[in-house]
Write a protein that holds these residues in place. Sequence first.
Motif, PDB file in Angstrom:
ATOM      1  N   LEU A 176       0.872  -1.179   0.000  1.00  0.00           N
ATOM      2  CA  LEU A 176       0.000   0.000   0.000  1.00  0.00           C
ATOM      3  C   LEU A 176       0.905   1.224   0.000  1.00  0.00           C
ATOM      4  N   SER A 177       0.885   1.977  -1.090  1.00  0.00           N
ATOM      5  CA  SER A 177       1.782   3.123  -1.199  1.00  0.00           C
ATOM      6  C   SER A 177       1.003   4.381  -1.509  1.00  0.00           C
ATOM      7  N   HIS A 178       1.082   5.337  -0.573  1.00  0.00           N
ATOM      8  CA  HIS A 178       0.447   6.642  -0.769  1.00  0.00           C
ATOM      9  C   HIS A 178       1.414   7.688  -0.223  1.00  0.00           C
ATOM     10  N   MET A 179       2.456   7.965  -1.000  1.00  0.00           N
ATOM     11  CA  MET A 179       3.510   8.892  -0.565  1.00  0.00           C
ATOM     12  C   MET A 179       3.085  10.325  -0.890  1.00  0.00           C
ATOM     13  N   ASN A 180       2.072  10.750  -0.204  1.00  0.00           N
ATOM     14  CA  ASN A 180       1.443  12.048  -0.426  1.00  0.00           C
ATOM     15  C   ASN A 180       2.300  13.190   0.105  1.00  0.00           C
ATOM     16  N   LEU A 181       2.398  14.283  -0.661  1.00  0.00           N
ATOM     17  CA  LEU A 181       3.167  15.460  -0.255  1.00  0.00           C
ATOM     18  C   LEU A 181       2.287  16.628   0.162  1.00  0.00           C
ATOM     19  N   MET A 182       0.974  16.431   0.145  1.00  0.00           N
ATOM     20  CA  MET A 182       0.052  17.563   0.300  1.00  0.00           C
ATOM     21  C   MET A 182      -0.587  17.592   1.684  1.00  0.00           C
ATOM     22  N   LEU A 183      -0.763  18.793   2.220  1.00  0.00           N
ATOM     23  CA  LEU A 183      -1.462  18.930   3.487  1.00  0.00           C
ATOM     24  C   LEU A 183      -2.935  18.560   3.357  1.00  0.00           C
ATOM     25  N   LYS A 184      -3.508  18.880   2.216  1.00  0.00           N
ATOM     26  CA  LYS A 184      -4.921  18.568   1.992  1.00  0.00           C
ATOM     27  C   LYS A 184      -5.037  17.375   1.048  1.00  0.00           C
ATOM     28  N   ASP A 185      -5.559  16.297   1.581  1.00  0.00           N
ATOM     29  CA  ASP A 185      -5.775  15.081   0.792  1.00  0.00           C
ATOM     30  C   ASP A 185      -6.935  14.332   1.441  1.00  0.00           C
ATOM     31  N   ASN A 186      -8.128  14.651   1.018  1.00  0.00           N
ATOM     32  CA  ASN A 186      -9.336  14.163   1.673  1.00  0.00           C
ATOM     33  C   ASN A 186     -10.009  13.119   0.791  1.00  0.00           C
ATOM     34  N   THR A 187      -9.264  12.052   0.476  1.00  0.00           N
ATOM     35  CA  THR A 187      -9.743  11.053  -0.480  1.00  0.00           C
ATOM     36  C   THR A 187     -10.043   9.736   0.221  1.00  0.00           C
ATOM     37  N   GLY A 188     -11.135   9.708   0.936  1.00  0.00           N
ATOM     38  CA  GLY A 188     -11.557   8.471   1.576  1.00  0.00           C
ATOM     39  C   GLY A 188     -10.824   8.183   2.868  1.00  0.00           C
ATOM     40  N   TYR A 189     -10.779   6.920   3.233  1.00  0.00           N
ATOM     41  CA  TYR A 189     -10.188   6.515   4.509  1.00  0.00           C
ATOM     42  C   TYR A 189      -8.712   6.914   4.570  1.00  0.00           C
ATOM     43  N   ASP A 190      -8.300   7.386   5.720  1.00  0.00           N
ATOM     44  CA  ASP A 190      -6.903   7.774   5.920  1.00  0.00           C
ATOM     45  C   ASP A 190      -6.130   6.527   6.353  1.00  0.00           C
ATOM     46  N   LEU A 191      -5.771   5.707   5.385  1.00  0.00           N
ATOM     47  CA  LEU A 191      -5.195   4.398   5.683  1.00  0.00           C
ATOM     48  C   LEU A 191      -3.875   4.487   6.427  1.00  0.00           C
ATOM     49  N   LYS A 192      -3.109   5.550   6.194  1.00  0.00           N
ATOM     50  CA  LYS A 192      -1.796   5.624   6.852  1.00  0.00           C
ATOM     51  C   LYS A 192      -1.911   5.577   8.364  1.00  0.00           C
ATOM     52  N   GLN A 193      -3.008   6.125   8.890  1.00  0.00           N
ATOM     53  CA  GLN A 193      -3.140   6.172  10.339  1.00  0.00           C
ATOM     54  C   GLN A 193      -3.421   4.805  10.952  1.00  0.00           C
ATOM     55  N   LEU A 194      -3.820   3.821  10.115  1.00  0.00           N
ATOM     56  CA  LEU A 194      -3.967   2.463  10.624  1.00  0.00           C
ATOM     57  C   LEU A 194      -2.629   1.907  11.094  1.00  0.00           C
ATOM     58  N   PHE A 195      -1.564   2.320  10.413  1.00  0.00           N
ATOM     59  CA  PHE A 195      -0.252   1.748  10.700  1.00  0.00           C
ATOM     60  C   PHE A 195       0.520   2.534  11.762  1.00  0.00           C
ATOM     61  N   VAL A 196       0.174   3.810  11.936  1.00  0.00           N
ATOM     62  CA  VAL A 196       0.846   4.618  12.954  1.00  0.00           C
ATOM     63  C   VAL A 196       0.309   4.208  14.330  1.00  0.00           C
ATOM     64  N   GLY A 197       1.197   3.777  15.190  1.00  0.00           N
ATOM     65  CA  GLY A 197       0.792   3.348  16.527  1.00  0.00           C
ATOM     66  C   GLY A 197       0.383   1.895  16.623  1.00  0.00           C
ATOM     67  N   SER A 198       0.382   1.150  15.515  1.00  0.00           N
ATOM     68  CA  SER A 198      -0.062  -0.242  15.566  1.00  0.00           C
ATOM     69  C   SER A 198       1.077  -1.222  15.807  1.00  0.00           C
ATOM     70  N   GLU A 199       2.295  -0.725  15.968  1.00  0.00           N
ATOM     71  CA  GLU A 199       3.450  -1.512  16.400  1.00  0.00           C
ATOM     72  C   GLU A 199       3.730  -2.723  15.509  1.00  0.00           C
ATOM     73  N   GLY A 200       3.539  -2.550  14.213  1.00  0.00           N
ATOM     74  CA  GLY A 200       3.863  -3.618  13.271  1.00  0.00           C
ATOM     75  C   GLY A 200       2.897  -4.776  13.271  1.00  0.00           C
ATOM     76  N   THR A 201       1.727  -4.613  13.869  1.00  0.00           N
ATOM     77  CA  THR A 201       0.755  -5.703  13.919  1.00  0.00           C
ATOM     78  C   THR A 201      -0.213  -5.687  12.737  1.00  0.00           C
ATOM     79  N   LEU A 202      -0.252  -4.595  11.986  1.00  0.00           N
ATOM     80  CA  LEU A 202      -1.149  -4.495  10.836  1.00  0.00           C
ATOM     81  C   LEU A 202      -0.396  -4.427   9.512  1.00  0.00           C
ATOM     82  N   GLY A 203       0.862  -4.078   9.539  1.00  0.00           N
ATOM     83  CA  GLY A 203       1.662  -3.968   8.335  1.00  0.00           C
ATOM     84  C   GLY A 203       3.044  -3.466   8.695  1.00  0.00           C
ATOM     85  N   VAL A 204       3.963  -3.585   7.746  1.00  0.00           N
ATOM     86  CA  VAL A 204       5.338  -3.145   7.955  1.00  0.00           C
ATOM     87  C   VAL A 204       5.549  -1.845   7.191  1.00  0.00           C
ATOM     88  N   ILE A 205       5.809  -0.758   7.920  1.00  0.00           N
ATOM     89  CA  ILE A 205       6.048   0.543   7.299  1.00  0.00           C
ATOM     90  C   ILE A 205       7.408   0.523   6.614  1.00  0.00           C
TER      91      ILE A 205
END
Length: 460
Positions: A176-205
């Motif tokens: 899953l790659s979404h290397m977004n550079l923009m402050l505003k990106d309101n395109t559906g679910y914010d998938l990146k936040q699933l992996f932040v704080g999940s300690e490698g249990t949902l995916g490998v960053i």
Amino acid sequence: MKSLETELGERFAANAVFLGSDIPERYFSDWMTTAPAGTARALVRPSSTEEVSALLKICHAHGVPVVPQGGRTGLAGGAQPVQGCVLISLEKMDRIEAVDAASSTISVESGVTMGRVQRMAKEHGLFYPLDLGGRDSCTVGGNLSTNAGGNRVLRYGMARDLVLGLEAVLADGTVLSHMNLMLKDNTGYDLKQLFVGSEGTLGVITKVVLKLFPEPRTTNTALCALKDYDGVLKLLGHVRRNLGANLSAFEMMWPDFYERMTSGLAHLTTPLPHGHGAYVLIESQGTSPDTDKDHFERVLGAALEEGVVDDVVVAQSETDALRFWAVRDSSGEFRAVFWPHVGFDVSIPTGEIGRFVESLKETLKAKWSGTQTVFFGHAGDSNVHIGVKVTEGEQPEEEIEQVVYKAVSEWRGSVSAEHGIGTLKRAFLHYSRTPAEIATMRLLKSALDPKGILNPGKVL
């Protein structure tokens, strides 16, 4: 079907794979935990997202657990190997791909250390605000996986607040790659936040895009002495109103911490005398060299005149500022003056911290009359670090944890402010999360990792 070891040997370079007893000892430990040698089946050090994907596909097919590792500086056991696992060290994925001055971003692989990000930002006249004592050891991937905090959360937020884009690999190797550079990106679910704080249990960053900020042109630091926590709250309100967005740190030390560390460590100075009820370290960062220092001193002078603080010393040089911070950061030297003890990283609503601390002290002393404690933390963002020692020698760790975490729950706090859950706090997650929340976490885990191979035994 080929064996796991055979597939690893065929897919990766010889210097990227270590099997069984050939795995170096350092990969079995993080800052707080050590697994027995032989726990891991293999160690792989991929050098690209494509290699991480290939590795996870192999492990998924074999149903073999995978434990991701960054700098192994975590304090909750999140990188601890589990029996029969494949360790994935991201240390070879340490490329800084780009600094974009126009968007104030830096794009890096997850094995880059925090210190390198800070220095690269500075080379471009920019500033990466996330900061920890282990800045030259901890990695970006680990920082995001644990949602690291540190000293400047009050102004810049946690690690998750500094991420614009992210690339991660799921358990089956899907990228899953979404290397977004923009402050505003309101395109559906914010998938990146699933992996932040999940300690490698949902995916490998594997890669991230981080926010950068204008480099501060001024930094002003002061240490204040106050009567009690009510005074701390008044001071926090005063500096918030008068320093505004320039306020970058508001660090509190209770007298048990301040006096123990400045008395026990010969290399520390004592900027303010012992005997006060509270000590607060304040930092302000700005962009106006002509006015910032005078304004900072006027704000603190007013606090002194109004009786908000009892005493204050303002750093007149970088050396002074480092001396002040050395006292606050001396918790890394507890082994010399306060050992063994049981440590905690919790959050309590800021307005309640003072009463919580007094209540917890009473509870601990009622159970163990000889209890010694130290309290310090990032009071401006509700985070309190606690050290508890109830006897000499080995501590009744589980009993102490039950007392402290139960108290945190009763005060509507969090059992983990900035270090994650890992293995060490897994049994206490229910004190801060409802059964419905935990069930939803498990639902997400089963959806993204149906075989349960990603960092099993961590968080949930």
